[in-house]
Design an enzyme around this catalytic site. Sequence first.
Site, PDB file in Angstrom:
ATOM      1  N   ILE A  56      76.882  62.952 -39.411  1.00 31.21           N
ATOM      2  CA  ILE A  56      76.022  61.905 -38.851  1.00 31.21           C
ATOM      3  C   ILE A  56      74.703  61.843 -39.610  1.00 31.21           C
ATOM      4  O   ILE A  56      74.201  60.759 -39.935  1.00 31.21           O
ATOM      5  CB  ILE A  56      75.791  62.114 -37.342  1.00 31.21           C
ATOM      6  CG1 ILE A  56      77.111  61.924 -36.582  1.00 31.21           C
ATOM      7  CG2 ILE A  56      74.735  61.144 -36.800  1.00 31.21           C
ATOM      8  CD1 ILE A  56      77.040  62.284 -35.107  1.00 31.21           C
ATOM      9  N   CYS A  57      74.140  62.998 -39.937  1.00 28.52           N
ATOM     10  CA  CYS A  57      72.870  63.041 -40.675  1.00 28.52           C
ATOM     11  C   CYS A  57      73.007  62.340 -42.024  1.00 28.52           C
ATOM     12  O   CYS A  57      72.150  61.542 -42.414  1.00 28.52           O
ATOM     13  CB  CYS A  57      72.413  64.474 -40.887  1.00 28.52           C
ATOM     14  SG  CYS A  57      72.109  65.378 -39.355  1.00 28.52           S
ATOM     15  N   THR A  58      74.082  62.618 -42.728  1.00 33.27           N
ATOM     16  CA  THR A  58      74.310  61.990 -44.024  1.00 33.27           C
ATOM     17  C   THR A  58      74.443  60.482 -43.859  1.00 33.27           C
ATOM     18  O   THR A  58      73.848  59.711 -44.626  1.00 33.27           O
ATOM     19  CB  THR A  58      75.552  62.583 -44.711  1.00 33.27           C
ATOM     20  OG1 THR A  58      75.317  63.983 -44.921  1.00 33.27           O
ATOM     21  CG2 THR A  58      75.828  61.908 -46.042  1.00 33.27           C
ATOM     22  N   LEU A  61      70.859  59.050 -43.182  1.00 33.62           N
ATOM     23  CA  LEU A  61      69.971  59.077 -44.339  1.00 33.62           C
ATOM     24  C   LEU A  61      70.478  58.178 -45.463  1.00 33.62           C
ATOM     25  O   LEU A  61      69.676  57.576 -46.182  1.00 33.62           O
ATOM     26  CB  LEU A  61      69.758  60.505 -44.830  1.00 33.62           C
ATOM     27  CG  LEU A  61      69.015  61.422 -43.846  1.00 33.62           C
ATOM     28  CD1 LEU A  61      68.802  62.799 -44.464  1.00 33.62           C
ATOM     29  CD2 LEU A  61      67.700  60.835 -43.382  1.00 33.62           C
TER      30      LEU A  61
END
Length: 166
Positions: A56-58, A61
């Site tokens: 999810i972070c990738t 970002l």
Amino acid sequence: MTQAVQQDAGAAPVPAVGHSAPDFELANQFGEPVRLSDFRGRNVVIVFYPFAFSGICTGELCEIRDNLALFENADAAVLAVSVDSKFAQRAYAEKEGYGFDLLADFWPHGAVASAYGVFDAESGMALRGTFIIDADGMVRYVVVNPRGQARDLAEYRTALAGLGGN
């Protein structure tokens, strides 16, 4: 928009809209010091994320990376912060082609996330908190998403439109 966050005992509260943003200095992915107060006169979007290289972070970002003009048009610097080391941040930035600072809230572990009320001491990671800070250092937008829920770029667009810029 602010969503409720379950706070750890003794953690700082999430800074409220209309209040001064807590100042901090962290190393970016190149080991260079980045201080929030050095951005006075410019808008700043602080994006706390749990961990580099996570799904999810990738996605979040990469969405910022792919829409960086949205932030640049609002004269807003993007500062992405996680508890990963500067070495992990650098490898992550290089792999994904991020053109903005990834800051290492590594030691003291999660100190800046704690100051913003978004550190989960039980899991040792930052929550998905976003703070948009205006040119005077005031918090103008806050959202903290529950674990596993990505943030919405459209909300950033709306919040940034209210700040002005170039």
